[in-house]
Design a protein around this motif. Sequence first.
Motif, PDB file in Angstrom:
ATOM      1  N   GLY A 155       0.801  -1.218   0.000  1.00 51.46           N
ATOM      2  CA  GLY A 155       0.000   0.000   0.000  1.00 51.46           C
ATOM      3  C   GLY A 155       0.838   1.274   0.000  1.00 51.46           C
ATOM      4  O   GLY A 155       2.023   1.263  -0.354  1.00 51.46           O
ATOM      5  N   GLU A 156       0.224   2.354   0.430  1.00 46.55           N
ATOM      6  CA  GLU A 156       0.868   3.672   0.404  1.00 46.55           C
ATOM      7  C   GLU A 156       0.520   4.400   1.700  1.00 46.55           C
ATOM      8  O   GLU A 156      -0.659   4.593   2.024  1.00 46.55           O
ATOM      9  N   LEU A 157       1.534   4.797   2.451  1.00 55.92           N
ATOM     10  CA  LEU A 157       1.336   5.383   3.770  1.00 55.92           C
ATOM     11  C   LEU A 157       1.893   6.798   3.853  1.00 55.92           C
ATOM     12  O   LEU A 157       3.015   7.058   3.394  1.00 55.92           O
ATOM     13  N   TYR A 158       1.103   7.681   4.434  1.00 55.32           N
ATOM     14  CA  TYR A 158       1.574   9.019   4.810  1.00 55.32           C
ATOM     15  C   TYR A 158       1.999   8.920   6.266  1.00 55.32           C
ATOM     16  O   TYR A 158       1.178   8.618   7.142  1.00 55.32           O
ATOM     17  N   VAL A 159       3.300   9.133   6.529  1.00 57.82           N
ATOM     18  CA  VAL A 159       3.828   8.965   7.886  1.00 57.82           C
ATOM     19  C   VAL A 159       4.535  10.238   8.317  1.00 57.82           C
ATOM     20  O   VAL A 159       4.981  11.047   7.486  1.00 57.82           O
ATOM     21  N   GLY A 160       4.664  10.410   9.622  1.00 61.44           N
ATOM     22  CA  GLY A 160       5.381  11.577  10.095  1.00 61.44           C
ATOM     23  C   GLY A 160       5.558  11.588  11.598  1.00 61.44           C
ATOM     24  O   GLY A 160       4.956  10.796  12.323  1.00 61.44           O
ATOM     25  N   PHE A 161       6.421  12.494  12.063  1.00 59.13           N
ATOM     26  CA  PHE A 161       6.602  12.713  13.496  1.00 59.13           C
ATOM     27  C   PHE A 161       6.780  14.209  13.738  1.00 59.13           C
ATOM     28  O   PHE A 161       7.098  14.978  12.818  1.00 59.13           O
ATOM     29  N   VAL A 162       6.536  14.618  14.987  1.00 60.20           N
ATOM     30  CA  VAL A 162       6.620  16.029  15.363  1.00 60.20           C
ATOM     31  C   VAL A 162       7.788  16.213  16.319  1.00 60.20           C
ATOM     32  O   VAL A 162       7.883  15.520  17.344  1.00 60.20           O
ATOM     33  N   LEU A 163       8.666  17.140  15.988  1.00 53.82           N
ATOM     34  CA  LEU A 163       9.806  17.444  16.851  1.00 53.82           C
ATOM     35  C   LEU A 163       9.351  18.215  18.095  1.00 53.82           C
ATOM     36  O   LEU A 163       8.237  18.734  18.156  1.00 53.82           O
ATOM     37  N   SER A 164      10.205  18.291  19.070  1.00 54.23           N
ATOM     38  CA  SER A 164       9.867  18.894  20.356  1.00 54.23           C
ATOM     39  C   SER A 164       9.702  20.411  20.264  1.00 54.23           C
ATOM     40  O   SER A 164      10.034  21.038  19.250  1.00 54.23           O
ATOM     41  N   ASN A 165       9.203  21.008  21.353  1.00 54.69           N
ATOM     42  CA  ASN A 165       9.058  22.473  21.428  1.00 54.69           C
ATOM     43  C   ASN A 165      10.365  23.184  21.112  1.00 54.69           C
ATOM     44  O   ASN A 165      10.382  24.250  20.503  1.00 54.69           O
ATOM     45  N   GLN A 166      11.469  22.587  21.554  1.00 55.55           N
ATOM     46  CA  GLN A 166      12.791  23.192  21.360  1.00 55.55           C
ATOM     47  C   GLN A 166      13.092  23.426  19.881  1.00 55.55           C
ATOM     48  O   GLN A 166      13.786  24.382  19.528  1.00 55.55           O
ATOM     49  N   LEU A 167      12.537  22.579  19.034  1.00 54.24           N
ATOM     50  CA  LEU A 167      12.742  22.709  17.585  1.00 54.24           C
ATOM     51  C   LEU A 167      11.480  23.197  16.882  1.00 54.24           C
ATOM     52  O   LEU A 167      11.282  22.969  15.682  1.00 54.24           O
ATOM     53  N   GLY A 168      10.611  23.873  17.653  1.00 56.72           N
ATOM     54  CA  GLY A 168       9.456  24.528  17.058  1.00 56.72           C
ATOM     55  C   GLY A 168       8.331  23.617  16.641  1.00 56.72           C
ATOM     56  O   GLY A 168       7.500  23.986  15.814  1.00 56.72           O
ATOM     57  N   ASN A 169       8.279  22.381  17.219  1.00 53.92           N
ATOM     58  CA  ASN A 169       7.215  21.417  16.873  1.00 53.92           C
ATOM     59  C   ASN A 169       7.116  21.192  15.367  1.00 53.92           C
ATOM     60  O   ASN A 169       6.027  21.046  14.803  1.00 53.92           O
ATOM     61  N   ARG A 170       8.271  21.140  14.706  1.00 59.12           N
ATOM     62  CA  ARG A 170       8.298  20.960  13.258  1.00 59.12           C
ATOM     63  C   ARG A 170       7.833  19.564  12.876  1.00 59.12           C
ATOM     64  O   ARG A 170       8.240  18.575  13.487  1.00 59.12           O
ATOM     65  N   LEU A 171       6.960  19.482  11.879  1.00 57.86           N
ATOM     66  CA  LEU A 171       6.443  18.213  11.390  1.00 57.86           C
ATOM     67  C   LEU A 171       7.352  17.676  10.285  1.00 57.86           C
ATOM     68  O   LEU A 171       7.668  18.386   9.322  1.00 57.86           O
ATOM     69  N   VAL A 172       7.761  16.409  10.425  1.00 64.33           N
ATOM     70  CA  VAL A 172       8.612  15.740   9.437  1.00 64.33           C
ATOM     71  C   VAL A 172       7.793  14.613   8.819  1.00 64.33           C
ATOM     72  O   VAL A 172       7.384  13.688   9.535  1.00 64.33           O
ATOM     73  N   THR A 173       7.533  14.670   7.523  1.00 67.98           N
ATOM     74  CA  THR A 173       6.648  13.693   6.892  1.00 67.98           C
ATOM     75  C   THR A 173       7.205  13.183   5.565  1.00 67.98           C
ATOM     76  O   THR A 173       8.001  13.853   4.906  1.00 67.98           O
ATOM     77  N   ARG A 174       6.743  11.987   5.190  1.00 68.96           N
ATOM     78  CA  ARG A 174       7.015  11.417   3.875  1.00 68.96           C
ATOM     79  C   ARG A 174       5.849  10.503   3.499  1.00 68.96           C
ATOM     80  O   ARG A 174       5.057  10.088   4.342  1.00 68.96           O
ATOM     81  N   ILE A 175       5.778  10.181   2.217  1.00 68.45           N
ATOM     82  CA  ILE A 175       4.856   9.155   1.732  1.00 68.45           C
ATOM     83  C   ILE A 175       5.677   7.904   1.437  1.00 68.45           C
ATOM     84  O   ILE A 175       6.674   7.963   0.700  1.00 68.45           O
ATOM     85  N   LEU A 176       5.285   6.786   2.048  1.00 68.06           N
ATOM     86  CA  LEU A 176       6.013   5.531   1.882  1.00 68.06           C
ATOM     87  C   LEU A 176       5.283   4.597   0.932  1.00 68.06           C
ATOM     88  O   LEU A 176       4.058   4.460   0.990  1.00 68.06           O
ATOM     89  N   LYS A 177       6.061   3.962   0.076  1.00 66.98           N
ATOM     90  CA  LYS A 177       5.566   2.910  -0.804  1.00 66.98           C
ATOM     91  C   LYS A 177       6.291   1.617  -0.458  1.00 66.98           C
ATOM     92  O   LYS A 177       7.283   1.639   0.289  1.00 66.98           O
ATOM     93  N   PRO A 178       5.828   0.469  -0.944  1.00 63.72           N
ATOM     94  CA  PRO A 178       6.447  -0.800  -0.562  1.00 63.72           C
ATOM     95  C   PRO A 178       7.970  -0.786  -0.709  1.00 63.72           C
ATOM     96  O   PRO A 178       8.506  -0.386  -1.743  1.00 63.72           O
TER      97      PRO A 178
END
Length: 221
Positions: free
Chosen positions: A122-145
Amino acid sequence: MKLFVALLVSALAISSSFAFDPSQLQDICVAVDEPKNAVFVNGKFCKNPNLTVADDFLFRGINIPRDTNNSVGSIVTMVAVDQLPGLNTLGISLARIDYAPSGLNPPHIHPRATEVIMCVQGELYVGFVLSNQLGNRLVTRILKPGDVFVFPFAMIHFQLNIGKTAAVAISSLSSQNPGVITIANAVFGSKPLIDPKVLTKAFQVDKKTIDYLESQFISIK
């Protein structure tokens, strides 16, 4: 300077003694519930190594899809120390995540682990959020098999199936017992419930909204 060096060495020694999932001091330490004639190591009793069998190190069925008919459209098959006793003291675990179309593994953290995830189907939109210290920046990618993505230690992260068919991922975690705290469940479904004065101020909404959200998470338990 000598005092500083001595304090630094002491601090490093102390921090090492509190490291997560410390290295074992024996070949194996298969977890058992029965403490008779067993040694307690890292939260579990250890089976006598001379009595271990191959099945202590075996888990079957990670290849079997599971039912995703629930409120979020995903289900996790965890293979940690409670499911596979031979993992005790080894500092690793595994999980399979099944996603229905539009299924979500909601924002959560693992309080004791970093996670590496591989999209298998399948195809997944994934991501994580950095801490307050780094401005709660969202890091994301779309994953394929075949794609692999890492969620750093204790960061809030998620996966969403953006494809039109079911999706599957396999994850590896750096703890025999990584734990999980699903953010929404913990905030709006705690036992007992958090005082609404806390939540209305934290989320800048009225009590009616908080009451509604709490009712949703209470109803799915």
